[in-house]
Design a protein around this motif. Structure first.
Motif, mmCIF file in Angstrom:
data_model
loop_
_atom_site.group_PDB
_atom_site.id
_atom_site.type_symbol
_atom_site.label_atom_id
_atom_site.label_comp_id
_atom_site.label_asym_id
_atom_site.label_seq_id
_atom_site.Cartn_x
_atom_site.Cartn_y
_atom_site.Cartn_z
ATOM 1 N N ILE A 68 0.898 -1.091 0.016
ATOM 2 C CA ILE A 68 -0.035 0.001 -0.004
ATOM 3 C C ILE A 68 0.853 1.337 0.015
ATOM 4 O O ILE A 68 0.724 2.356 -0.529
ATOM 5 C CB ILE A 68 -1.033 -0.066 1.192
ATOM 6 C CG1 ILE A 68 -2.036 -1.068 1.062
ATOM 7 C CG2 ILE A 68 -1.768 1.272 1.432
ATOM 8 C CD1 ILE A 68 -2.877 -1.564 2.139
ATOM 9 N N SER B 4 0.852 3.748 -3.389
ATOM 10 C CA SER B 4 0.516 4.895 -3.084
ATOM 11 C C SER B 4 1.441 6.167 -3.697
ATOM 12 O O SER B 4 0.788 7.352 -4.101
ATOM 13 C CB SER B 4 0.292 5.264 -1.614
ATOM 14 O OG SER B 4 -0.774 4.380 -1.131
ATOM 15 N N ALA C 161 -2.893 3.419 -5.028
ATOM 16 C CA ALA C 161 -3.150 2.636 -3.847
ATOM 17 C C ALA C 161 -4.298 1.658 -4.300
ATOM 18 O O ALA C 161 -5.102 1.839 -4.979
ATOM 19 C CB ALA C 161 -3.524 3.459 -2.933
ATOM 20 N N PRO C 162 -4.250 0.416 -3.380
ATOM 21 C CA PRO C 162 -5.416 -0.527 -3.570
ATOM 22 C C PRO C 162 -6.724 0.262 -3.283
ATOM 23 O O PRO C 162 -6.786 1.354 -2.683
ATOM 24 C CB PRO C 162 -5.341 -1.433 -2.843
ATOM 25 C CG PRO C 162 -3.610 -1.306 -2.158
ATOM 26 C CD PRO C 162 -3.573 -0.087 -2.543
ATOM 27 N N VAL C 163 -7.863 -0.208 -3.805
ATOM 28 C CA VAL C 163 -9.230 0.421 -3.768
ATOM 29 C C VAL C 163 -9.990 -0.566 -2.693
ATOM 30 O O VAL C 163 -10.701 -0.147 -1.804
ATOM 31 C CB VAL C 163 -9.906 0.085 -4.950
ATOM 32 C CG1 VAL C 163 -11.690 0.580 -4.594
ATOM 33 C CG2 VAL C 163 -9.635 0.977 -6.099
ATOM 34 N N HIS C 164 -9.401 -1.922 -2.370
ATOM 35 C CA HIS C 164 -10.120 -2.706 -1.289
ATOM 36 C C HIS C 164 -8.942 -3.480 -0.760
ATOM 37 O O HIS C 164 -8.145 -4.075 -1.721
ATOM 38 C CB HIS C 164 -11.057 -3.502 -1.920
ATOM 39 C CG HIS C 164 -11.900 -4.253 -1.060
ATOM 40 N ND1 HIS C 164 -12.649 -3.739 -0.160
ATOM 41 C CD2 HIS C 164 -11.988 -5.752 -1.187
ATOM 42 C CE1 HIS C 164 -13.280 -4.981 0.570
ATOM 43 N NE2 HIS C 164 -12.642 -6.055 -0.078
ATOM 44 N N LEU C 165 -9.238 -4.054 0.004
ATOM 45 C CA LEU C 165 -8.379 -5.373 0.843
ATOM 46 C C LEU C 165 -9.162 -6.304 1.750
ATOM 47 O O LEU C 165 -10.125 -5.786 2.351
ATOM 48 C CB LEU C 165 -7.138 -4.767 1.538
ATOM 49 C CG LEU C 165 -7.281 -3.980 2.727
ATOM 50 C CD1 LEU C 165 -7.735 -4.668 3.901
ATOM 51 C CD2 LEU C 165 -5.900 -3.268 2.873
ATOM 52 N N GLY C 166 -8.894 -7.378 1.561
ATOM 53 C CA GLY C 166 -9.423 -8.106 2.816
ATOM 54 C C GLY C 166 -10.728 -9.099 1.973
ATOM 55 O O GLY C 166 -10.569 -9.464 0.850
ATOM 56 N N GLN D 259 -17.187 -8.333 -0.012
ATOM 57 C CA GLN D 259 -17.676 -7.072 0.321
ATOM 58 C C GLN D 259 -17.633 -6.312 -1.129
ATOM 59 O O GLN D 259 -18.489 -5.421 -1.234
ATOM 60 C CB GLN D 259 -16.465 -6.479 1.127
ATOM 61 C CG GLN D 259 -16.799 -6.619 2.665
ATOM 62 C CD GLN D 259 -15.924 -5.977 3.682
ATOM 63 O OE1 GLN D 259 -14.833 -6.305 3.520
ATOM 64 N NE2 GLN D 259 -16.319 -5.068 4.242
#
Lengths: 257, 257
Positions: free
Chosen positions: B171, B175, B183-188, B192
Motif C-alpha cells: 500500500i 500510493s 493505492a489499492p481500492v479494497h483489501l480483505g 464485500q
C-alpha cells in the motif's frame, strides 16, 4: 490553552488529569526516566525498535530540560502525574519528582499515537473509541521487539478497526508519521500474531471490530515500558498512563512527507 | 533494448508479442483511440476515475504523435498489435492501423500496473504470478466507476495476495504511483465487493491466495475499455491485451513522493 500554559499548570499542581483532548495539534510525549547505567542500552533498544519506541528526545545526563520539545520544560514537575518503579515493580504515583531527582538520571521522550489519531480524524476517518472517551485496544502479541542489552519484550500493539477503504487510507496517513509509531505492523487475522480480540493487555482500551471492518495493529508505546519493567532497574520513572508531557512540537511538523 | 528501439521493431513488424519483461524500468501504456465526437466524454471519464484510468497523455485531434511519451512515437504503427472494435464489438487484430487512420481520431495513453509491479518487486515483495509468467487476477466488482456521458462501467480490479506485513508495504509503495493506478481500492474480504476469487473476468490472471495471505484489489485499466465497449462508438482501437506501447518515461519518474 497552549502546551506551555498547560505545563505551567502541571508544575503548579492545578492540572493533574488525563491529557487527551488538551493542546490539540501538539505532540504529547511518553516519558521514561532511567539511571545513566541503564540509559545506553535503552537508547539502543529505541534505535532497534523505532516503531514501538519513536524517540523524540533524550536529555543530557542529569539534566531536567528537554529543549528540543519546549524551551522551559522541567521534566521534574511538568508531567501531570508520574509512576515510580523500583526493581521493576510499581512503587508510587506522584505529582512531582523534584525530591527524587538525581544527577545520573536520563530522560527519554517518545512520540505517541495521539498524534496520528488526530491526523486520521482530520482526514475524516472514524475512531469510535475516541467518541466514547476510550483508547485503542492494547494487545500482547507473539511478535517480539529486537532485544538490546537487558531490554527484551514482546511487541505490544494497539488495534483500530476500519472498513477496507479507510484501512488503506489509514496506512497512507500513518506512514507519514514515523516519529509517532508510523504505519501498522499487522492487519487482518489477529490469530497470526497470537491475539484474541477479547483478551486485551491489562484490559486496556476497546477491542470492538464490527462486521465488514478489518483490524489494523500498530506498535504500542507500552512495549518499552514492559521491557524496562522486565529489566528491573533500581529506579524508573514514567508518565502515569494517559497523562503525558505536553510539548511545543506540532503534530503536523512530524509528517515525513 | 531501449523503448525507442522496441518501438522501431514494432513499426517494422519484427516485434509483435507481449511487452511484459521488455524495456524494464520504462512505462508501458494502455492505448485507446476514439473519434473526436467520443473523446470529450472519455476525457471526463478519465478525470472522474483516475484510479482505473490514469491518463498519461491525450493526443491532439488527428495527430498520431504523443510527444509527452516519446519524441518519435507514431501511434499508427508503434504498438505491437491492435484490436479494432466497431459499435462495441471486436472486429479485427492488426499490426498497423495506418490504413484505418482518420483526421478525427484522438489517442488516449494510460498508465498500467506493470510500473508499480516493478516497484513492488524492487522492494523485495513477491508476486508469484509473475514468476509463473502470469498476470494478476482480474475481477468484475459490484463497485462502479463514476459515469461520464455515454461511458459507464463496473469497476474492474486486479488482485494481488500478500502477507499482512507485505500488504502494508505494498500500500505504501503503490500510493507513490498515482499515475499507474495508485493505492489499492479494497483489501480483505472479496465478498464485500461482490467478488468470488475463482470467478475471474474473462478468466484473466491468477486468483491464488495462500493461507495467511490477504488479497489486495487495485482498480484495473480494463475498466475504461469495458466502458467504451458498452458505449459502442462506431470505431475504437486499443492495444491488444498485454501488448502495450513502450514509452520513454521511466517508471521511477512517476513516483509522487
Amino acid at each position: 490553552m497552549t502546551p506551555r500554559s498547560l505545563r505551567v499548570a502541571c508544575r503548579e499542581g492545578s492540572f493533574a488529569g488525563y491529557t487527551a483532548g488538551h493542546a490539540k495539534g501538539f505532540v504529547q510525549a511518553n516519558i521514561c526516566i532511567l539511571p545513566r547505567d541503564w540509559a545506553e542500552d535503552f537508547l539502543l533498544f529505541c534505535q532497534r525498535n523505532p516503531q514501538p519506541c519513536p524517540l523524540l528526545s533524550r536529555s543530557d545526563v542529569g539534566s531536567w530540560s528537554l529543549p528540543e520539545l519546549g524551551e522551559d520544560i522541567d521534566i521534574r514537575s511538568d508531567v501531570p502525574r508520574y509512576h515510580v518503579f523500583r526493581e521493576g515493580r510499581f512503587d508510587a504515583e506522584v505529582a512531582d519528582i523534584t525530591d527524587l531527582w538525581r544527577n545520573d538520571l536520563v530522560t527519554f521522550a517518545m512520540g505517541c499515537s495521539f498524534s496520528f489519531e488526530e491526523a486520521l480524524v482530520d482526514a475524516g476517518l472514524t475512531l469510535r473509541f475516541l467518541d466514547r472517551g476510550e483508547v485503542a485496544g492494547v494487545y500482547e502479541t507473539t511478535m517480539r521487539a529486537k532485544p538490546a542489552g537487558r531490554y527484551d519484550a514482546p511487541l505490544l500493539m494497539t488495534m483500530r478497526p476500519f472498513t477496507p477503504a479507510d484501512a488503506i487510507r489509514a496506512i497512507q496517513i500513518t506512514s507519514r508519521f514515523p516519529n509517532v509509531h508510523g504505519a501498522p505492523v499487522h492487519l487482518g487475522d489477529p490469530g497470526q500474531i497470537g491475539v484474541e480480540l477479547d483478551n486485551r493487555y491489562r484490559g486496556v482500551g476497546s477491542g470492538e471490530v464490527l462486521p465488514g471492518e478489518i483490524p489494523l495493529f500498530w506498535a504500542c508505546g507500552l512495549t518499552p515500558q514492559l521491557a524496562v519493567m522486565t529489566a528491573k532497574p533500581p529506579i524508573c520513572i514514567t508518565h502515569a498512563p494517559s497523562s503525558m508531557l505536553f510539548t511545543d512540537i506540532r503534530n503536523a511538523s512530524l509528517a515525513a512527507l
